[in-house]
Design an enzyme around this catalytic site. Structure first.
Site, PDB file in Angstrom:
ATOM      1  N   ASP A  69       0.855  -1.697  -0.014  1.00 53.57           N
ATOM      2  CA  ASP A  69       0.110   0.232  -0.406  1.00 53.57           C
ATOM      3  C   ASP A  69       1.265   1.130  -0.124  1.00 53.57           C
ATOM      4  O   ASP A  69       1.637   1.152   0.295  1.00 53.57           O
ATOM      5  CB  ASP A  69      -0.963   0.271   1.104  1.00 53.57           C
ATOM      6  CG  ASP A  69      -1.898  -1.098   1.284  1.00 53.57           C
ATOM      7  OD1 ASP A  69      -2.083  -1.249  -0.351  1.00 53.57           O
ATOM      8  OD2 ASP A  69      -2.257  -1.132   2.052  1.00 53.57           O
ATOM      9  N   VAL A  70       0.425   2.391  -0.363  1.00 57.57           N
ATOM     10  CA  VAL A  70       0.623   3.141  -0.549  1.00 57.57           C
ATOM     11  C   VAL A  70       1.554   4.142   1.090  1.00 57.57           C
ATOM     12  O   VAL A  70       2.471   4.651   1.195  1.00 57.57           O
ATOM     13  CB  VAL A  70      -0.255   4.205  -1.228  1.00 57.57           C
ATOM     14  CG1 VAL A  70       0.813   6.217  -0.558  1.00 57.57           C
ATOM     15  CG2 VAL A  70      -0.375   4.580  -2.680  1.00 57.57           C
TER      16      VAL A  70
END
Length: 312
Positions: free
Chosen positions: A143-144
């Site tokens: 994920d970011v």
């Protein structure tokens, strides 16, 4: 007006005298009438220095000043060196990186920030694998808002071998997560299917008709407000650890998306979930030998853990 624009200035010829502005633009610039009308509506067209309406008529000799914004492809890989991405290992087959928070793995609609793929292109890494250009070499994602170790494949051979290894779950994926409270039992397995959240399409949830998802965890440290867990992922669903821990009512500290306590997040100074990809182990696609790569806690997570350790 957009900075990324094709700027054109033309004088209206005799043959277009009396035409509507949108029709004249269509003829002069090879645009559709609809596109011309949109540009006029967006304030990108001037005649003799003044704004116009699409139905205004043009006179011969009038100066038509048009800015045509360049359409940005959300999936285009923009080569750009990203500060904070550390190369852990690099050879002909793979590159292993330490991904910082705030960096996406590859471009996607709605994301205009830095990407791992863009960094590798900007730093001169040659990735030659099949698949969509923005996802070349990508066999796993973080994920970011999740930091840590990840592998990208440089050759077609490495790509197919590691893609299969991830698919057949022969890759050892070890994360550390600081979660609220104390999971009971202190170590265990969460086997609960994950699907898209019925009300928020950017979230996931434990759903009866979701995809098979298995997370193994053990408690490394138990503190007053939170526990540090070592997590082994058997499957690799989007947001898997975050969803599973939230389902146990022990969300990752700072993970406001999945129900974490905002006041605790503030207290430990976190603006994202406390989740870090610590180790990655697999058979090297070229040599066949088992290799393992590690990443240390970044500053924000290390600081938050110290605050939790010191809270009595």
């Amino acid at each position: 007006m957009s900075d990324h624009a094709d700027h054109r200035v033309l004088t209206v010829p005799e043959g277009l005298a009396g035409e509507r502005v949108d029709a004249a633009m269509a003829r002069l610039f090879g645009l559709s009438r609809t596109r011309a009308a949109d540009l006029i509506a967006a304030g990108n067209v001037e005649v003799d220095g003044a704004a116009v309406a699409k139905s205004d008529r043009v006179l011969p000799g009038a100066v038509l000043d048009v800015r045509i914004p360049v359409e940005v492809d959300p999936l285009e890989v923009v080569p750009e060196v990203v500060e904070g991405i550390r190369i852990i290992h690099d050879d002909d087959a793979i590159v292993v990186i330490d991904k910082p928070v705030g960096v996406a793995v590859h471009p996607s609609p709605g994301w205009s920030g830095p990407t791992v793929v863009g960094h590798l292109a900007g730093a001169g890494f040659r990735i030659s694998t099949s698949g969509a250009s923005e996802r070349q070499g990508i066999v796993q994602r973080l994920d970011v808002g999740t930091s840590g170790v990840m592998v990208i494949c440089k050759s077609e051979h490495a790509y197919s071998v590691l893609k299969n290894a991830f698919r057949h779950r022969t890759v050892d994926k070890v994360y550390h997560a600081l979660v609220q409270g104390h999971p009971d039992p202190l170590e265990g397995t969460i086997d609960a299917p994950i699907g898209r959240h019925p009300k928020s399409d950017w979230k996931f949830a434990v759903m009866a008709d979701g995809r098979h998802s298995v997370t193994h965890y053990e408690t490394l440290e138990a503190h007053r407000f939170a526990s540090l867990l070592e997590v082994h992922l058997e499957t690799g669903r989007t947001h898997q650890i975050r969803v599973h821990m939230a389902a146990l009512k022990h969300p990752c500290v700072g993970d406001l998306t999945y129900g974490a306590d905002p006041s605790l997040a503030k207290r430990v100074g976190l603006e994202r979930q406390w989740l870090h990809a610590m180790r990655l182990g697999f058979e090297h696609p070229d040599t066949g030998e088992y290799v393992e790569y590690e990443s240390e806690y970044p500053e924000d997570l290390a600081h938050a853990l110290e605050v939790v350790r010191d809270a009595h």
